[in-house]
Write a protein that holds these residues in place. Structure first.
Motif, short mmCIF file in Angstrom:
data_model
loop_
_atom_site.label_atom_id
_atom_site.label_comp_id
_atom_site.label_asym_id
_atom_site.label_seq_id
_atom_site.Cartn_x
_atom_site.Cartn_y
_atom_site.Cartn_z
N LEU A 25 91.96 54.37 -13.83
CA LEU A 25 93.42 54.35 -13.78
C LEU A 25 93.94 53.06 -13.15
O LEU A 25 93.38 52.56 -12.18
N ASP A 26 95.04 52.53 -13.69
CA ASP A 26 95.73 51.38 -13.11
C ASP A 26 96.77 51.91 -12.13
O ASP A 26 97.72 52.60 -12.52
N GLN A 27 96.62 51.60 -10.85
CA GLN A 27 97.51 52.12 -9.81
C GLN A 27 98.96 51.70 -10.01
O GLN A 27 99.87 52.36 -9.54
N ASN A 28 99.22 50.60 -10.73
CA ASN A 28 100.59 50.14 -10.95
C ASN A 28 101.34 51.00 -11.96
O ASN A 28 102.54 50.81 -12.16
N ALA A 29 100.66 51.93 -12.60
CA ALA A 29 101.28 52.75 -13.64
C ALA A 29 101.79 54.09 -13.11
O ALA A 29 102.08 54.98 -13.89
N ILE A 30 101.92 54.22 -11.81
CA ILE A 30 102.36 55.48 -11.21
C ILE A 30 103.85 55.41 -10.91
O ILE A 30 104.33 54.46 -10.29
N ASP A 31 104.60 56.43 -11.34
CA ASP A 31 106.01 56.57 -11.00
C ASP A 31 106.11 57.80 -10.09
O ASP A 31 106.16 58.93 -10.57
N ALA A 32 106.13 57.55 -8.77
CA ALA A 32 106.09 58.65 -7.79
C ALA A 32 107.33 59.54 -7.90
O ALA A 32 107.22 60.76 -7.75
N GLU A 33 108.49 58.96 -8.18
CA GLU A 33 109.71 59.76 -8.26
C GLU A 33 109.68 60.72 -9.45
O GLU A 33 110.03 61.89 -9.34
N ASP A 116 96.42 62.53 -4.43
CA ASP A 116 95.12 61.84 -4.48
C ASP A 116 95.17 60.66 -5.44
O ASP A 116 94.53 59.62 -5.21
N ILE A 117 95.91 60.78 -6.52
CA ILE A 117 96.05 59.68 -7.48
C ILE A 117 96.90 58.57 -6.89
O ILE A 117 96.54 57.39 -6.95
N VAL A 118 98.03 58.92 -6.28
CA VAL A 118 98.89 57.92 -5.64
C VAL A 118 98.11 57.18 -4.55
O VAL A 118 98.22 55.96 -4.42
N ASP A 119 97.29 57.89 -3.80
CA ASP A 119 96.52 57.29 -2.72
C ASP A 119 95.29 56.53 -3.21
O ASP A 119 94.55 55.96 -2.40
N GLY A 120 95.02 56.55 -4.51
CA GLY A 120 93.86 55.85 -5.05
C GLY A 120 92.55 56.59 -4.85
O GLY A 120 91.47 56.02 -5.01
N ILE A 121 92.60 57.86 -4.49
CA ILE A 121 91.40 58.65 -4.24
C ILE A 121 90.74 59.07 -5.55
O ILE A 121 89.52 59.12 -5.65
N LYS A 122 91.55 59.37 -6.57
CA LYS A 122 91.01 59.78 -7.88
C LYS A 122 91.52 58.83 -8.97
O LYS A 122 92.45 59.15 -9.70
#
Length: 191
Positions: A25-33, A116-122
């Motif tokens: 996964l690319d961490q920059n592709a996360i939209d937390a809101e 876990d995804i936002v934190d880069g764990i998974k």
């Protein structure tokens, strides 16, 4: 004397169950809101299986995206009991990579998985799919190479330990039913 015609050989078939591949996964592709993640879930990278080398064809007519586009499941570890979200969009880009936007549930398991995804764990993603048709592209002493020309992704999972985080992994799944895959042989690649 006229040439003798040889009847075509019986088509080769394989009995295959669900298949899985993993990606990072690319961490920059996360939209937390919005609680969404854009991810790549498959490519044409060759992957060695017990039955030969597999190449997933990424022409639009080769991938049945219907199940994913109809609210496809987002799971943890390919476990249907750990349903944490849905697929909102899925498409194939010009670089022959299939991508999706997935949205996470607000359930406690969905919250935990998303965090876990936002934190880069998974960071690892895997796709579960069925193969419907394959073409034997090459046969050699090293083994056979098959281009999968009709396949159907049916779930996207976040996984902890893929065997290969860049190209794929074979894993057990809850649905162990098998389907018979007919193999086409191209005339210029006969063994």
């Amino acid at each position: 004397m006229p040439p003798t015609l040889t009847p075509p050989a019986e088509p080769k078939t394989l009995d295959l169950g669900p298949q899985f591949r993993a990606y990072k996964l690319d961490q920059n592709a996360i939209d937390a809101e919005a609680r969404t993640v854009e991810l790549a879930f498959s490519s044409e990278e060759p992957y060695d299986r017990w039955w030969g080398t597999e190449v997933l064809d990424h022409k639009p007519e080769s991938i049945r995206l219907g199940r994913l586009l109809d609210g496809g499941a987002v799971l943890l570890e390919h476990d249907t009991g750990k349903h944490v979200g849905i697929v909102e969009r899925a498409w194939i880009d010009d670089d022959q990579v299939a991508r999706a936007v997935v949205r996470f549930s607000k359930s406690s398991l969905g919250e935990e998985a998303f965090q876990d995804i936002v934190d880069g764990i998974k960071p690892h993603v895997s796709v579960g799919y069925r193969i419907h048709r394959a073409v034997l592209e090459e046969s050699s002493d090293e083994g056979d190479t098959y281009r999968i020309t009709d396949w159907e992704p049916y779930e996207i999972s976040f996984v902890a330990i893929p065997a290969d985080p860049t190209v794929g992994v074979g894993r057990a799944a809850g649905d162990e039913s098998k389907n018979q895959v007919q193999i086409e042989t191209r005339s210029n690649h006969m063994p």
